[in-house]
Design an enzyme around this catalytic site. Structure first.
Site, mmCIF file in Angstrom:
data_model
loop_
_atom_site.group_PDB
_atom_site.id
_atom_site.type_symbol
_atom_site.label_atom_id
_atom_site.label_comp_id
_atom_site.label_asym_id
_atom_site.label_seq_id
_atom_site.Cartn_x
_atom_site.Cartn_y
_atom_site.Cartn_z
ATOM 1 N N HIS A 52 21.265 -4.905 -72.316
ATOM 2 C CA HIS A 52 21.427 -5.108 -73.532
ATOM 3 C C HIS A 52 22.915 -5.213 -73.899
ATOM 4 C CE1 HIS A 52 17.193 -4.309 -75.265
ATOM 5 N NE2 HIS A 52 17.059 -4.646 -73.810
ATOM 6 N N GLU A 54 24.352 -3.853 -76.843
ATOM 7 C CA GLU A 54 24.960 -2.880 -77.156
ATOM 8 C C GLU A 54 25.165 -1.554 -75.846
ATOM 9 O OE1 GLU A 54 21.433 -3.707 -79.940
ATOM 10 O OE2 GLU A 54 22.021 -3.943 -78.047
ATOM 11 N N CYS A 82 17.218 -2.470 -81.074
ATOM 12 C CA CYS A 82 15.891 -1.611 -80.398
ATOM 13 C C CYS A 82 15.894 -0.373 -80.512
ATOM 14 C CB CYS A 82 15.359 -2.502 -79.133
ATOM 15 S SG CYS A 82 16.348 -1.886 -77.958
ATOM 16 N N CYS A 85 18.544 1.129 -77.556
ATOM 17 C CA CYS A 85 19.699 1.065 -78.048
ATOM 18 C C CYS A 85 20.184 1.814 -79.115
ATOM 19 C CB CYS A 85 20.322 -0.531 -78.401
ATOM 20 S SG CYS A 85 20.087 -1.446 -76.886
#
Length: 161
Positions: A52, A54, A82, A85
């Site tokens: 991801h 992040e 999400c 994260c």
């Protein structure tokens, strides 16, 4: 630089994801007015659920600072994080999250749940939402619209009428 300027940098990261046919989410981390971490979504490319935006940005920032604590940092991300994260943001002790578009399916900064400001945790994150919201939302809408067209074309190729 302004909040909008930093979000434009996150949007440049999102564009990198878009360019490699990934869901266009981008993130940057700012420390003392300097960008020290960048990331964009690469889950399909890496075939890895942790790829991801992040998490890549957090990883880079921690390496730059030389510590897992990112207490003076701000994270700019184009889409509300999400749960995974959001948990990483809390664990990294990031001071502030600024995001563009809300995430009604997995948003964990208030849309579904607010992990970032859970008072039972030992760290809470300041959250500012809606920075360049339209631009952040538009790149996602464009991506999914094109993705649906590609899927439709592929099914027609395999199932000619």
């Amino acid at each position: 630089m302004t909040q909008e300027d930093y979000m434009k940098e996150a949007l440049l990261e999102a564009q990198k994801a878009y360019d490699v046919d990934e869901v266009p989410i981008g993130a940057i981390i700012v420390y003392r007015d300097e960008i020290i971490g960048r990331g964009y979504n690469l889950r399909n490319t890496r075939k890895h659920p942790l790829a991801h935006a992040e998490l890549d940005a957090i990883d880079q920032a921690a390496r730059v600072i030389g510590d897992w604590r990112l207490e003076e940092c701000q994270l700019y991300v184009t889409l509300e994080p999400c749960p995974m994260c959001a948990g990483a943001i809390v664990q990294a002790r990031i001071a502030k999250l600024l995001f563009g578009a809300k995430n009604p399916k997995a948003g964990s900064a208030g849309s579904i749940i607010n992990i970032l400001q859970e008072p039972k945790f030992n760290h809470q994150v300041e959250v500012i939402e809606g920075i360049l919201q339209d631009e952040c939302s538009d790149i996602l809408k464009k991506f999914f619209k094109e993705s649906r067209k590609k899927s439709s074309s592929k099914s027609l190729e395999h199932n000619p009428i």
